[in-house]
Design a protein around this motif. Sequence first.
Motif, PDB file in Angstrom:
ATOM      1  N   THR A  11       0.843  -1.179  -0.054  1.00  0.00           N
ATOM      2  CA  THR A  11      -0.390  -0.212  -0.083  1.00  0.00           C
ATOM      3  C   THR A  11       1.001   1.737  -0.021  1.00  0.00           C
ATOM      4  OG1 THR A  11      -1.113  -1.224   0.897  1.00  0.00           O
ATOM      5  CG2 THR A  11      -1.860   1.007   1.058  1.00  0.00           C
ATOM      6  N   ASN A  12       1.788   1.461   0.759  1.00  0.00           N
ATOM      7  CA  ASN A  12       2.376   2.057   0.961  1.00  0.00           C
ATOM      8  C   ASN A  12       4.323   1.917   1.107  1.00  0.00           C
ATOM      9  OD1 ASN A  12       0.883   5.042   1.749  1.00  0.00           O
ATOM     10  ND2 ASN A  12       0.347   3.902   3.564  1.00  0.00           N
ATOM     11  N   GLY A 199      -6.659  -4.170   5.209  1.00  0.00           N
ATOM     12  CA  GLY A 199      -6.982  -2.718   5.592  1.00  0.00           C
ATOM     13  C   GLY A 199      -8.647  -2.504   4.503  1.00  0.00           C
ATOM     14  N   GLU A 234     -12.205   4.820   4.946  1.00  0.00           N
ATOM     15  CA  GLU A 234     -11.374   4.691   5.542  1.00  0.00           C
ATOM     16  C   GLU A 234     -10.774   5.950   6.049  1.00  0.00           C
ATOM     17  OE1 GLU A 234      -7.745   4.982   2.480  1.00  0.00           O
ATOM     18  OE2 GLU A 234      -6.764   4.499   3.687  1.00  0.00           O
ATOM     19  N   ILE A 238      -9.994   5.239  10.302  1.00  0.00           N
ATOM     20  CA  ILE A 238      -8.762   5.887  11.122  1.00  0.00           C
ATOM     21  C   ILE A 238      -8.680   7.108  12.044  1.00  0.00           C
ATOM     22  CG2 ILE A 238      -6.512   7.981  10.221  1.00  0.00           C
ATOM     23  CD1 ILE A 238      -6.605   6.541   6.969  1.00  0.00           C
ATOM     24  N   SER A 241      -9.024   5.210  15.463  1.00  0.00           N
ATOM     25  CA  SER A 241      -7.512   4.986  15.632  1.00  0.00           C
ATOM     26  C   SER A 241      -7.359   5.906  16.872  1.00  0.00           C
ATOM     27  CB  SER A 241      -6.351   5.035  14.895  1.00  0.00           C
ATOM     28  OG  SER A 241      -6.357   5.796  14.625  1.00  0.00           O
TER      29      SER A 241
HETATM   30  P1  AMP Z   1       0.704  -0.255   5.221  1.00  0.00           P
HETATM   31  O1  AMP Z   1       0.258  -1.081   4.007  1.00  0.00           O
HETATM   32  O2  AMP Z   1       1.368  -1.102   6.153  1.00  0.00           O
HETATM   33  O3  AMP Z   1       1.074   1.245   4.556  1.00  0.00           O
HETATM   34  O4  AMP Z   1      -1.553   0.138   5.587  1.00  0.00           O
HETATM   35  C1  AMP Z   1      -2.358   0.796   4.635  1.00  0.00           C
HETATM   36  C2  AMP Z   1      -3.494   0.306   5.500  1.00  0.00           C
HETATM   37  O5  AMP Z   1      -3.602   0.752   7.095  1.00  0.00           O
HETATM   38  C3  AMP Z   1      -4.104   1.310   5.496  1.00  0.00           C
HETATM   39  O6  AMP Z   1      -4.838   0.557   4.335  1.00  0.00           O
HETATM   40  C4  AMP Z   1      -5.008   3.062   5.726  1.00  0.00           C
HETATM   41  O7  AMP Z   1      -6.253   2.935   6.075  1.00  0.00           O
HETATM   42  C5  AMP Z   1      -4.530   1.092   7.130  1.00  0.00           C
HETATM   43  N1  AMP Z   1      -4.492   2.254   8.175  1.00  0.00           N
HETATM   44  C6  AMP Z   1      -3.181   3.778   8.200  1.00  0.00           C
HETATM   45  N2  AMP Z   1      -3.547   4.234   9.142  1.00  0.00           N
HETATM   46  C7  AMP Z   1      -4.577   3.548  10.387  1.00  0.00           C
HETATM   47  C8  AMP Z   1      -4.920   3.839  11.160  1.00  0.00           C
HETATM   48  N3  AMP Z   1      -4.710   5.111  11.983  1.00  0.00           N
HETATM   49  N4  AMP Z   1      -6.131   3.670  11.820  1.00  0.00           N
HETATM   50  C9  AMP Z   1      -7.029   2.501  11.450  1.00  0.00           C
HETATM   51  N5  AMP Z   1      -5.793   2.107   9.618  1.00  0.00           N
HETATM   52  C10 AMP Z   1      -5.119   2.668   9.843  1.00  0.00           C
END
Ligand code: AMP
Length: 339
Positions: A11-12, A199, A234, A238, A241
């Motif tokens: 995702t990132n 997510g 989404e 977030i 949290s």
């Molecule tokens: P990653 O692949 O680790 O970058 O995670 C991306 C995922 O994390 C996406 O689905 C985001 O919506 C989720 N995400 C990022 N920050 C938060 C947060 N504070 N609470 C819940 N989900 C989050």
Amino acid sequence: MAVIGIDLGTTNSLGCVYRNGKTELIPNAYGSYLTPSVVSMTEDGKLIVGQPAKDRLITHPERTVSSFKKDMGTGRSWKPGEKSFLPEELSSLVIRSIVEDAQNYLGEEIEEAVISVPAYFHDEQRVVVKRAGALAGIHVERIVNEPSAAALASYFTANEEQNMLVFDFGGGTLDVSVVDCFENVISINAISGNNHLGGTDFDRAMAEYFCFKNGLNYYLLDLPFQQSILRACEQAKIKLSTQSVAEVSLVHLNKNYNCIFDENVLFNTTHSLLESCKNVIGKAVKDSGFSASELDSLILVGGSSKMPVLQHYLSDALNIPVLKEENMDSLVTLGLGKY
Ligand code: AMP
């Protein structure tokens, strides 16, 4: 010459550099550490990477691609416009973007990088990641397993022998590893995962609930409206949290649609997803040969691990201390800096 670390995520993606005895995360051109692993092609053939590409998932979904890391080494290609791209070609654009941000941040040329990959990536996939680096103009000095990097970041904090469960929950994938850290040697005893759990599944479950509450059928809506609902859900997820209630409020064709979410609603709408997470952990523990009581901690990694509903569920379901590191979405990157 500096060597940078790159956590090439589904995702990132993030970049880091090890300087003055510590790992520093590298901000991108937009001041964020997270660069969305998204590529979009404009009508005139220009390629856009990162946040501006992610924004186009709503406006130009047919010209925008994401989650291509999952297809690394499968031979599948993606077509964000007139031209087809392999996952390594798309990944090379994300890597290039991070290298350029690093060059701007550090004020020097970057020619080498250490890149992290999921522990389950086989040799061919690791070769493909190296090729992505070469296409981005850098030499990949080393490929590192993501759970090992996360454990290293956490282990160096704890500084004692530990058997850890690394729970890496991103946007579209869940990877669970049982990792043993002893005298600077990190070994992976078992891995388990689900390539179709992340997510975005929570966003979709919330979007379906939002539609149900507003008398809509999510699956009958046009793609741009679906994407707007997903994006709003989404954001609400977030917000949950850090706050107890979040509202999703949208206007479409002059009509208002609203829905309130709190942890209880989130728990009820995503219960089957939470259970799937627990089952993946159960399989990793079983395959490791350890009993749950021999495990010292569960390390939460990845953006989706920030959800309190998930943390509370796992704390209740498992008999292991759940470690909430402050930097859940950069823990792999922080560990990478130590290689
Ligand atoms: P990653 O692949 O680790 O970058 O995670 C991306 C995922 O994390 C996406 O689905 C985001 O919506 C989720 N995400 C990022 N920050 C938060 C947060 N504070 N609470 C819940 N989900 C989050």
